[in-house]
Enzyme design. Structure first.
Site, PDB file in Angstrom:
ATOM      1  N   HIS A   3      -3.047   8.116   3.745  1.00  0.00           N
ATOM      2  CA  HIS A   3      -3.429   8.792   2.502  1.00  0.00           C
ATOM      3  C   HIS A   3      -4.782   9.506   2.621  1.00  0.00           C
ATOM      4  O   HIS A   3      -5.159  10.278   1.729  1.00  0.00           O
ATOM      5  CB  HIS A   3      -3.481   7.768   1.361  1.00  0.00           C
ATOM      6  CG  HIS A   3      -3.155   8.354   0.028  1.00  0.00           C
ATOM      7  ND1 HIS A   3      -3.223   9.706  -0.241  1.00  0.00           N
ATOM      8  CD2 HIS A   3      -2.753   7.761  -1.133  1.00  0.00           C
ATOM      9  CE1 HIS A   3      -2.891   9.920  -1.506  1.00  0.00           C
ATOM     10  NE2 HIS A   3      -2.590   8.760  -2.067  1.00  0.00           N
ATOM     11  N   ASP A  43      -1.341  13.484   1.003  1.00  0.00           N
ATOM     12  CA  ASP A  43      -1.186  13.037  -0.377  1.00  0.00           C
ATOM     13  C   ASP A  43       0.270  12.675  -0.656  1.00  0.00           C
ATOM     14  O   ASP A  43       1.182  13.116   0.048  1.00  0.00           O
ATOM     15  CB  ASP A  43      -1.637  14.121  -1.351  1.00  0.00           C
ATOM     16  CG  ASP A  43      -3.146  14.339  -1.310  1.00  0.00           C
ATOM     17  OD1 ASP A  43      -3.859  13.373  -0.978  1.00  0.00           O
ATOM     18  OD2 ASP A  43      -3.588  15.461  -1.600  1.00  0.00           O
TER      19      ASP A  43
END
Length: 374
Positions: A341, A345
């Protein structure tokens, strides 16, 4: 004349190794090219061959010691005959285990375990569990490495997993037709894996952040100019990840051949050092062992890994709600993308998986063999 045995360079960015096991003791006769010592790094296990014929007169490094490239490991007296000298304190205290490979196979090299999980290769299904019930066993060196790499991967990156369900009915028709037309003994049979791999590799070009590496200290993200595919392979020694270079340029048939080739050579301990590093994206196929889905751990320093579950035939609702709805028997599979992450995204992960899903459900693939086995 004495011959010095040193630790050679074992691959790119490898500057040290651990002495796993001496295959000869002080006083033993050794022939040139005969395996002398097993060494391991975080990437590869390998046997070093004797550079000369003679008698081992000194062993200078104990087992489990870490040494740098170029360090002196042993001394061989060329032309000498086997002696009855007392054993060195550095010798193994127990005999080396029987070799599973013929002595002619002197360049045996085994990939080091990755943090990924896969069932792509068969493991023996015997009564192995019965022999360890009620006992406490020491962790093997390989299991310690697996444990270390998995924990380090989770500590290094912010990992989460997104999952999609894919209808691969059309892919199934394509592969069945291809396999039925093969001449016995010729050509390559196709499983679902190379189709999934092709779709995944194609989508990496649209979403290059999934095929990148991050350096937080430098504040940079690097995007390779090609897709180098790691394929998780389960062996009786543990989990290894050989790499197929420039996999994004291969057709389904070419990729199927390459996957089968590296998997077989990994299982038989004949994979090369250069084929064990440099991957930019990994696929793990736990579906081959019947798993519905999984959340694999990223193979560092990559930022994503795709998990493929089992392809299952089941009833599925088709058509548009309230209009042409129906129920049909379809071939379905879950694909899971674990991603970092810090770079990717959730929306990007979903878009990437959707692109893979749409490509597979379209079912139009080039099966022509272009590049063959390399």
């Amino acid at each position: 004349m004495d011959m010095t045995v040193t630790l050679p360079a074992l691959g790119e960015a490898i500057d040290s190794a651990t002495i796993s096991a001496w295959l000869k003791a002080v006083g033993d006769r050794v022939e040139m090219g005969e395996p002398l010592v097993e060494v391991s790094t975080d990437k590869v296990d390998t046997e070093l061959e004797s550079p000369a014929s003679g008698v081992v007169t000194e062993i200078r490094v104990d087992e489990d010691s870490i040494v740098d490239v170029g360090a002196v490991l042993a001394i061989i007296r060329q032309g000498a005959v086997e002696t009855n000298e007392p054993q060195s304190a550095l010798e193994p205290e127990v005999p080396s285990p029987p070799r599973s490979q013929p002595e002619a196979d002197s360049e045996r090299q085994v990939a080091q375990p990755s943090s990924a999980a896969d069932g792509a290769a068969d493991r023996p299904a015997d009564d192995a569990g019965a022999s360890v019930r009620g006992t406490t066993q020491n962790l093997s060196r390989l299991r310690k490495v697996i444990a270390h790499r998995m924990v380090e991967s989770l500590k290094t990156s912010a990992q989460l997993t997104t999952i999609v369900e894919v209808d691969v009915t059309e892919v199934g028709r394509v592969r069945r037709r291809h396999n039925a037309e093969l001449v016995p003994g010729e050509g390559t049979k196709l499983s679902y894996l190379p189709f999934i791999a092709v779709a995944a590799l194609e989508a990496l070009r649209t979403y290059p952040q999934v095929n990148s590496t991050i350096d937080l200290a430098a504040g940079t993200i690097s995007y390779p100019d090609a897709e180098h595919l790691g394929v998780a392979v389960d062996t009786d020694k543990g989990l290894f990840v050989p790499v197929i270079r420039d996999a994004g340029s291969l057709s389904v048939t070419d990729l199927a051949m390459r996957i089968a080739d590296v998997a077989e050579r990994t299982r038989t301990s004949s994979i090369g050092v250069d084929e064990l590093t440099g991957g930019t994206f990994t696929i793990t196929n736990t579906g081959s062992r019947g798993a519905l889905m999984d959340t694999p751990i990223i193979n560092q320093p990559q930022v994503a890994i795709l998990g493929a579950g089992v392809v299952a035939r089941r009833p599925v609702v088709t058509g548009r709600e309230g209009e042409d709805e129906g129920i049909a028997i379809r071939s379905m599979v879950f694909l899971s993308l674990t991603y970092d992450h810090r770079v990717v995204d959730g929306a990007d992960a979903a878009r990437y998986l959707t692109a893979v899903k749409e490509r597979l459900e379209q079912g139009s693939f080039d099966l022509a063999q272009r590049n063959g086995r390399r």
